[in-house]
Design a protein around this motif. Structure first.
Motif, short mmCIF file in Angstrom:
data_model
loop_
_atom_site.label_atom_id
_atom_site.label_comp_id
_atom_site.label_asym_id
_atom_site.label_seq_id
_atom_site.Cartn_x
_atom_site.Cartn_y
_atom_site.Cartn_z
N THR A 1 -2.21 -5.16 7.95
CA THR A 1 -0.76 -5.21 7.13
C THR A 1 -1.14 -4.98 5.74
N LEU A 2 -2.74 -4.94 5.58
CA LEU A 2 -2.95 -5.10 4.20
C LEU A 2 -3.13 -3.18 3.99
N LEU A 3 -3.67 -2.80 5.05
CA LEU A 3 -3.67 -1.39 4.85
C LEU A 3 -2.31 -0.68 4.67
N LEU A 4 -1.25 -0.96 5.10
CA LEU A 4 -0.34 -0.60 4.65
C LEU A 4 0.12 -0.50 3.20
N PHE A 5 0.21 -2.02 2.67
CA PHE A 5 0.35 -2.39 1.67
C PHE A 5 -0.27 -1.22 0.88
N TYR A 6 -1.61 -1.55 1.28
CA TYR A 6 -2.73 -0.44 0.32
C TYR A 6 -1.52 0.76 -0.15
N THR A 7 -1.15 1.49 0.70
CA THR A 7 -0.82 3.00 1.55
C THR A 7 0.86 2.74 0.14
N GLY A 8 1.32 1.65 -0.08
CA GLY A 8 2.75 1.39 -0.57
C GLY A 8 2.27 1.42 -1.65
N PHE A 9 1.53 0.37 -2.88
CA PHE A 9 0.36 0.72 -3.44
C PHE A 9 -0.18 2.05 -4.28
N TYR A 10 -0.61 2.48 -3.85
CA TYR A 10 -1.17 4.11 -3.75
C TYR A 10 0.22 5.21 -4.11
N ALA A 11 1.20 5.20 -2.89
CA ALA A 11 1.97 5.53 -3.44
C ALA A 11 2.80 6.07 -4.73
N ALA A 12 3.05 4.42 -4.47
CA ALA A 12 3.99 4.11 -6.41
C ALA A 12 3.47 4.85 -7.38
#
Length: 128
Positions: free
Chosen positions: A100-111
């Protein structure tokens, strides 16, 4: 013998990656804190929307650095494929929490990349 040597060499790179991530986290924390203090207390401008944009952009960068320091993701690209995974379990959490933290990381990276693109586009239009 070859597998053991490869593991040792890869372990050295993971340790170096963790050190670089930690240095990046601390430098991001210092620079974002300095930027926010300067923005809120010392900058007087008529461009309030741009000021808010820059504050959100810096907070996104701080969030990205924080999650990266916790998860320590590993990237691998092969031909046209791109894989990201983590060998760490932050805070002794389960695999699902790390995922889940890895998913949040990809979201923050994309943003963060999206905000960076919008800022370059804005500056291009401001120059033209």
């Amino acid at each position: 013998m070859l597998a053991n040597t490869t593991t040792i060499v890869f372990s050295k790179w993971l340790t170096l990656s963790k050190v670089i991530t930690s240095v990046g986290f601390f430098s991001t924390t210092i620079s974002v804190t300095t930027f926010l203090i300067l923005s809120f207390f010392f900058v007087r401008t008529n461009y309030e929307n741009y000021k808010r944009y820059m504050v959100v952009f810096s907070l996104l960068g701080f969030g990205l650095a924080t999650i990266e320091a916790a998860v320590n993701p590993v990237f691998h690209s092969y031909n046209v494929g791109f894989v990201m995974f983590s060998l760490a379990h932050p805070f002794s959490a389960s695999t699902e929490v790390a995922f889940t933290l890895l998913l949040f990381y990809t979201g923050f990276y994309a943003a963060t990349i999206s905000f960076l693109t919008a800022q370059f586009f804005y500056r291009f239009l401001a120059i033209v």
